[in-house]
Design a protein around this motif. Structure first.
Motif, PDB file in Angstrom:
ATOM      1  N   LYS A   1     129.070   1.275  84.590  1.00 28.81           N
ATOM      2  CA  LYS A   1     129.731   0.012  84.614  1.00 28.81           C
ATOM      3  C   LYS A   1     128.793  -0.907  84.488  1.00 28.81           C
ATOM      4  N   TYR A   2     127.527  -0.964  84.444  1.00 31.48           N
ATOM      5  CA  TYR A   2     126.517  -1.755  84.562  1.00 31.48           C
ATOM      6  C   TYR A   2     126.059  -2.104  83.154  1.00 31.48           C
ATOM      7  N   ASP A   3     125.860  -3.513  82.788  1.00 27.62           N
ATOM      8  CA  ASP A   3     125.098  -3.695  81.327  1.00 27.62           C
ATOM      9  C   ASP A   3     123.609  -3.398  81.378  1.00 27.62           C
ATOM     10  N   ASP A   4     122.931  -3.665  82.564  1.00 27.51           N
ATOM     11  CA  ASP A   4     121.571  -3.066  82.563  1.00 27.51           C
ATOM     12  C   ASP A   4     121.322  -2.667  83.872  1.00 27.51           C
ATOM     13  N   VAL A   5     120.325  -1.882  84.094  1.00 27.21           N
ATOM     14  CA  VAL A   5     119.780  -1.618  85.486  1.00 27.21           C
ATOM     15  C   VAL A   5     118.413  -1.299  85.467  1.00 27.21           C
ATOM     16  N   ASN A   6     117.546  -1.458  86.498  1.00 25.03           N
ATOM     17  CA  ASN A   6     116.246  -1.160  86.647  1.00 25.03           C
ATOM     18  C   ASN A   6     116.255   0.156  87.474  1.00 25.03           C
ATOM     19  N   ASP A   7     115.043   0.882  87.298  1.00 22.09           N
ATOM     20  CA  ASP A   7     114.875   2.169  88.087  1.00 22.09           C
ATOM     21  C   ASP A   7     114.531   1.613  89.613  1.00 22.09           C
ATOM     22  N   PHE A   8     114.907   2.852  90.680  1.00 18.84           N
ATOM     23  CA  PHE A   8     114.782   2.579  91.938  1.00 18.84           C
ATOM     24  C   PHE A   8     113.481   2.197  92.198  1.00 18.84           C
ATOM     25  N   LYS A   9     113.258   1.406  93.482  1.00 24.00           N
ATOM     26  CA  LYS A   9     111.922   1.043  94.031  1.00 24.00           C
ATOM     27  C   LYS A   9     112.270   0.648  95.418  1.00 24.00           C
ATOM     28  N   ASN A  10     111.479   1.190  96.330  1.00 25.28           N
ATOM     29  CA  ASN A  10     111.634   1.138  97.615  1.00 25.28           C
ATOM     30  C   ASN A  10     113.028   1.196  98.282  1.00 25.28           C
ATOM     31  N   GLY A  11     113.852   2.146  97.539  1.00 29.74           N
ATOM     32  CA  GLY A  11     115.249   2.593  98.064  1.00 29.74           C
ATOM     33  C   GLY A  11     116.346   1.422  97.267  1.00 29.74           C
ATOM     34  N   ASN A  12     116.131   0.756  96.522  1.00 30.46           N
ATOM     35  CA  ASN A  12     116.883  -0.052  95.849  1.00 30.46           C
ATOM     36  C   ASN A  12     116.749  -0.222  94.393  1.00 30.46           C
ATOM     37  N   ALA A  13     117.901  -0.651  93.698  1.00 32.48           N
ATOM     38  CA  ALA A  13     117.645  -0.917  92.283  1.00 32.48           C
ATOM     39  C   ALA A  13     118.410  -2.042  91.755  1.00 32.48           C
ATOM     40  N   ILE A  14     118.023  -2.769  90.894  1.00 32.90           N
ATOM     41  CA  ILE A  14     118.382  -3.962  90.326  1.00 32.90           C
ATOM     42  C   ILE A  14     119.586  -3.608  89.306  1.00 32.90           C
ATOM     43  N   VAL A  15     120.792  -4.221  89.303  1.00 34.37           N
ATOM     44  CA  VAL A  15     121.911  -4.110  88.331  1.00 34.37           C
ATOM     45  C   VAL A  15     122.250  -5.294  87.908  1.00 34.37           C
ATOM     46  N   LYS A  16     123.051  -5.117  86.602  1.00 32.77           N
ATOM     47  CA  LYS A  16     123.465  -6.491  86.142  1.00 32.77           C
ATOM     48  C   LYS A  16     124.876  -6.073  85.422  1.00 32.77           C
ATOM     49  N   ILE A  17     125.872  -7.317  85.433  1.00 31.79           N
ATOM     50  CA  ILE A  17     126.963  -7.234  84.823  1.00 31.79           C
ATOM     51  C   ILE A  17     127.257  -8.672  84.373  1.00 31.79           C
ATOM     52  N   ASN A  18     127.535  -8.729  82.991  1.00 31.64           N
ATOM     53  CA  ASN A  18     127.653 -10.149  82.519  1.00 31.64           C
ATOM     54  C   ASN A  18     126.694 -11.324  83.258  1.00 31.64           C
ATOM     55  N   SER A  19     125.349 -10.622  82.773  1.00 34.01           N
ATOM     56  CA  SER A  19     124.088 -11.732  82.998  1.00 34.01           C
ATOM     57  C   SER A  19     123.887 -11.971  84.412  1.00 34.01           C
ATOM     58  N   LYS A  20     124.809 -11.572  85.403  1.00 35.08           N
ATOM     59  CA  LYS A  20     124.410 -11.629  86.869  1.00 35.08           C
ATOM     60  C   LYS A  20     124.116 -10.523  87.524  1.00 35.08           C
ATOM     61  N   LEU A  21     123.016 -10.710  88.417  1.00 35.21           N
ATOM     62  CA  LEU A  21     122.222  -9.444  89.068  1.00 35.21           C
ATOM     63  C   LEU A  21     122.597  -9.263  90.480  1.00 35.21           C
TER      64      LEU A  21
END
Length: 357
Positions: free
Chosen positions: A186-206
């Protein structure tokens, strides 16, 4: 893989009589324009039969006959008869091979761990997995050659911390090492996991998700940047900090947030508001007010400047000397040089003055 080409060797033959492996002292020689292999004592391991030879990692030798590639051990044992059109470098003990425009993987024993059936290599082995593409869809392969996921996603990323990005229909999600989706796509973009979390994006919000795929922050930030075990977040150009659980540990009020330069191992954060700067500790608490024009390298004693006047703070951020000096040198021991009204003297770590002889 690059292999030694006979035509390119013509000039080199006049300069070199043999090629050798420094690791094992084997040498290969040219005899009647064919390569043969000898050991360090001169015993012939392989008679002259190959068109090319090249020592590679994993104590193996790539050989060719009639433009087909195979593999030998350093002892001269042929573990792969020359039959492939290409053999890649080995990654994590596996190499991909090409035959009749199809691709598969072999191990360092020369055994095919997958059929030679794939169209392209998306990711070579990394953290125990490889990704191949066939008919436009990706297949995830483990180190035994088993297809964990077969022809499901348009793309599968590399595994980091046990999770990989997946992509289809212009949306991203994540899978674990068993191929199970921990998030929907469902995400427009994601980053790989680092330190147990991942950054995700929908509609330009993270926002952040954890290893269970749970959104531990709302997707409301304009920017998220990892900093050690914390994250710098911003909304409308105002910045603050959140921790690994997604909790905001500072108000989003700073113009700049970045790692401070330190002379020790402490993870200190420097912040700015309206061109004034201060320091936060690793929990986001202010250890100095945001009032200085400049702060030196943070350590046990650190110079601070206001209106071109120098003072210094201790390792807890306490102001030992209010900025009033024309200059204070960085501390190197229990005292340092200071200048006040063109007079030079020493001040100690308590701020006491002593004459400079």
């Amino acid at each position: 893989m690059k292999i030694l080409n006979l035509e390119k060797l013509f000039f080199s033959i006049f300069l070199l009589l043999s090629f050798y492996s420094n690791a094992t002292a084997q040498e290969f020689y040219i005899e009647n324009w064919k390569f043969r292999l000898k050991d360090a004592t001169g015993n012939i391991l392989i008679t002259a039969k190959y068109d090319t030879m090249e020592f590679i990692d994993n104590d193996l030798i790539v050989v060719s006959i009639n433009e087909k590639l195979g593999l030998l051990t350093q002892n001269g044992k042929e573990i792969v008869t020359p039959k492939y059109d290409d053999i890649s470098d080995f990654k994590e003990g596996f190499a991909f091979v090409k035959q009749n425009r199809k691709i598969g993987f072999i191990n360092t024993s020369g055994q095919e761990i997958t059929p030679i059936k794939y169209n392209t290599v998306v990711n070579e082995f990394h953290n125990g997995f490889a990704v191949m593409r066939i008919n436009g869809k990706c297949t995830l392969i483990d180190s035994t050659g088993i297809e964990i996921i077969s022809m499901k996603y348009e793309s599968i990323g590399k595994f980091e911390e046990g999770y990989a990005q997946v992509f289809s229909n212009n949306k991203f999600g994540f899978i674990n090492s068993s191929g199970i989706e921990i998030t929907t796509q469902k995400y427009d973009d994601v980053n790989d996991f680092k330190n147990g979390n991942a950054i995700v994006k929908i509609n330009s919000k993270l926002g952040l998700i954890n290893q269970y795929g749970k959104e531990i922050t709302p997707l409301r930030y304009d920017h998220i940047d990892p900093i050690d075990d914390l994250y710098i977040v911003s909304i409308d150009s105002k910045k603050g900090l959140i921790d690994k659980t997604g909790t905001e540990i500072t108000v989003l009020k700073y113009d700049m947030v970045y790692p401070a330069e330190t002379t020790n191992e402490r993870k200190i954060i420097q912040v700015k508001i309206d061109n004034k700067t201060g320091l936060l500790d690793e929990k986001g608490a202010e250890i100095t007010p945001v009032k200085y024009d400049k702060i030196g390298y943070f350590g046990d004693y650190t110079t601070v400047i206001i209106n071109n006047k120098y003072g210094f703070i201790d390792g807890q951020g306490k102001e030992i000397v209010t900025p009033k000096y024309n200059y204070i040198a960085p501390f190197n021991g229990e005292k340092t040089e200071a200048i006040l009204n063109e007079k030079k003297f020493y001040i100690n770590t308590k701020g006491e003055q002593t004459p400079k002889n």
